[in-house]
Design an enzyme around this catalytic site. Structure first.
Site, PDB file in Angstrom:
ATOM      1  N   GLY A  55       1.796   1.332  10.833  1.00  0.00           N
ATOM      2  CA  GLY A  55       2.686   2.418  10.892  1.00  0.00           C
ATOM      3  C   GLY A  55       3.417   2.722  12.241  1.00  0.00           C
ATOM      4  N   GLU A 103      -7.025   4.387   7.868  1.00  0.00           N
ATOM      5  CA  GLU A 103      -6.608   5.630   7.651  1.00  0.00           C
ATOM      6  C   GLU A 103      -7.830   6.463   6.882  1.00  0.00           C
ATOM      7  OE1 GLU A 103      -3.227   5.245   5.542  1.00  0.00           O
ATOM      8  OE2 GLU A 103      -1.964   4.556   7.472  1.00  0.00           O
ATOM      9  N   SER A 110       2.926  -3.105  10.322  1.00  0.00           N
ATOM     10  CA  SER A 110       4.169  -3.172  10.749  1.00  0.00           C
ATOM     11  C   SER A 110       4.926  -4.301  10.307  1.00  0.00           C
ATOM     12  CB  SER A 110       4.608  -2.853  12.179  1.00  0.00           C
ATOM     13  OG  SER A 110       3.956  -1.388  12.564  1.00  0.00           O
ATOM     14  N   GLY A 160       2.204  -1.545   4.362  1.00  0.00           N
ATOM     15  CA  GLY A 160       2.625  -0.029   4.052  1.00  0.00           C
ATOM     16  C   GLY A 160       3.838   0.650   3.933  1.00  0.00           C
ATOM     17  N   GLY A 161       4.481   1.074   5.093  1.00  0.00           N
ATOM     18  CA  GLY A 161       5.664   1.792   4.899  1.00  0.00           C
ATOM     19  C   GLY A 161       6.764   0.749   4.266  1.00  0.00           C
ATOM     20  N   ASN A 209       0.878  -1.152   0.017  1.00  0.00           N
ATOM     21  CA  ASN A 209       0.054   0.210   0.043  1.00  0.00           C
ATOM     22  C   ASN A 209       0.695   1.241  -0.114  1.00  0.00           C
ATOM     23  OD1 ASN A 209      -1.811   2.148   0.429  1.00  0.00           O
ATOM     24  ND2 ASN A 209      -2.377   1.368   2.697  1.00  0.00           N
ATOM     25  N   TRP A 210       1.058   1.824  -1.165  1.00  0.00           N
ATOM     26  CA  TRP A 210       1.614   3.241  -1.334  1.00  0.00           C
ATOM     27  C   TRP A 210       1.154   4.301  -0.793  1.00  0.00           C
ATOM     28  CZ3 TRP A 210       3.755   2.941  -7.143  1.00  0.00           C
ATOM     29  CH2 TRP A 210       4.923   1.727  -7.089  1.00  0.00           C
ATOM     30  N   LYS A 211       0.202   4.174  -0.122  1.00  0.00           N
ATOM     31  CA  LYS A 211      -0.544   5.533   0.470  1.00  0.00           C
ATOM     32  C   LYS A 211      -0.670   6.606  -0.282  1.00  0.00           C
ATOM     33  CE  LYS A 211       0.347   3.172   4.741  1.00  0.00           C
ATOM     34  NZ  LYS A 211       0.016   3.446   6.408  1.00  0.00           N
TER      35      LYS A 211
HETATM   36  C1  PEP Z   1      -1.296  -0.261   6.084  1.00  0.00           C
HETATM   37  O1  PEP Z   1      -1.139   0.840   5.489  1.00  0.00           O
HETATM   38  O2  PEP Z   1      -2.215  -1.005   5.336  1.00  0.00           O
HETATM   39  C2  PEP Z   1      -0.155  -0.655   6.715  1.00  0.00           C
HETATM   40  C3  PEP Z   1      -0.139  -2.004   7.404  1.00  0.00           C
HETATM   41  O3  PEP Z   1       0.971   0.015   7.192  1.00  0.00           O
HETATM   42  P1  PEP Z   1       2.339  -0.318   7.834  1.00  0.00           P
HETATM   43  O4  PEP Z   1       2.796  -1.671   7.203  1.00  0.00           O
HETATM   44  O5  PEP Z   1       3.114   0.908   7.536  1.00  0.00           O
HETATM   45  O6  PEP Z   1       1.864  -0.590   9.194  1.00  0.00           O
END
Ligand code: PEP
Length: 276
Positions: free
Chosen positions: A193, A107, A233, A254-255, A19-21
């Protein structure tokens, strides 16, 4: 069970969604996507890899998937068209060749007023349009501390399905006919995150609970075959711990998906758990 569906879905494939957000500019997005497709072509790994990209990049990136990367949007409206400034629709995604979308990401819930009903309506529009829906659910830290996580997950799933208009197991399983369309991402809000992932035992417990919810409300076949991904995470150093759990079909990242090399490592580690 619909004929042929069981066999197709019993292959034990793992799913990895980045997920590049709201990150990357056009050049970075293209370079990253190109490198990812090249990496998957060279390594020939048995893994279903998807990127949920910012909508402005979808029409260009879709030409670069090489059938190796699944391209998803990060959100989609439930109406086919209309005066909804700033929104994109399922027919728009279909016309581009985009495979589906995330819905109900925390989010969106926390910052944009998304709730179980709107997430469910988006999911219903995707499934009816034959596109993949990744329904994101997960409890807050307060809800976990109060021992309410399972009740929260059940409510999120049930209200979303109620709002989706997707009424029965046949409709859901029917949508599996070519490849899975229904994904649920268990993403505890406190793990997103934060650098503090759930423990694999906590994630497995929640995934098993979610699978039982699907079995109870939609039938055993749906519970068995819905793809449930863990998110929060996840990184290269812990992905195998999660994906080794029996009810975890993959990860929503995500990150760590923003870093090309880290994401490659995650792909390799995830694929190492699957028989090719
Ligand atoms: C996400 O945005 O769906 C996510 C899981 O973020 P992260 O991996 O950064 O916790």
């Amino acid at each position: 069970m619909i004929e042929g569906v069981a066999e197709m879905l019993r292959e034990g494939k793992k799913y990895l969604i980045g997920n590049w957000k709201m990150f990357k500019d056009e050049i970075q997005a293209h370079a990253h996507f190109h490198l990812l497709a090249q990496f998957l072509a060279e390594k020939k790994i048995f893994l279903d890899v998807a990127i949920a990209a910012p909508s402005v990049f979808l029409s260009d990136l879709v030409r670069k998937t090489q059938n190796l990367v699944t391209l998803l949007a990060q959100n989609v409206h439930w109406e086919r068209e209309g005066p909804f400034t700033g929104e994109i629709s399922v027919p728009m995604l279909r016309s581009l060749g985009v495979s589906g979308s995330l819905v109900g990401h925390s989010e969106r819930r926390l910052s944009f007023g998304e709730n179980n009903v709107t997430a469910g309506k988006r999911m219903g529009a995707l499934l009816r349009g034959g596109l993949k829906a990744v329904l994101c659910v997960g409890e807050s830290l307060e809800e976990r501390d109060q021992g309410r996580w399972s009740r929260v997950l059940e409510t999120q799933v049930c209200q979303a399905f109620e709002a989706s208009g997707v009424k029965n197991a046949f409709e859901i399983l029917g949508s599996f006919a070519q490849s899975p369309l229904l994904f649920v991402a268990y993403e505890p809000v406190w793990a997103i995150g934060s650098g503090h992932a759930a423990s694999p035992a906590q994630a497995q417990e929640a995934h098993s609970f979610l699978r039982n919810i699907f079995s109870f409300y939609f039938g055993r076949d749906v519970g068995e075959y819905v793809k449930i991904l863990y998110g929060g995470s996840v990184k290269a150093s812990n992905i195998k711990d999660f994906l080794s759990c029996p009810d975890i079909d993959g990860a929503l990242v995500g990150g760590a998906s923003l870093n090309v090399q880290e994401f490659f490592q995650m792909c390799e580690r995830a694929a190492s758990l699957v028989k090719g």
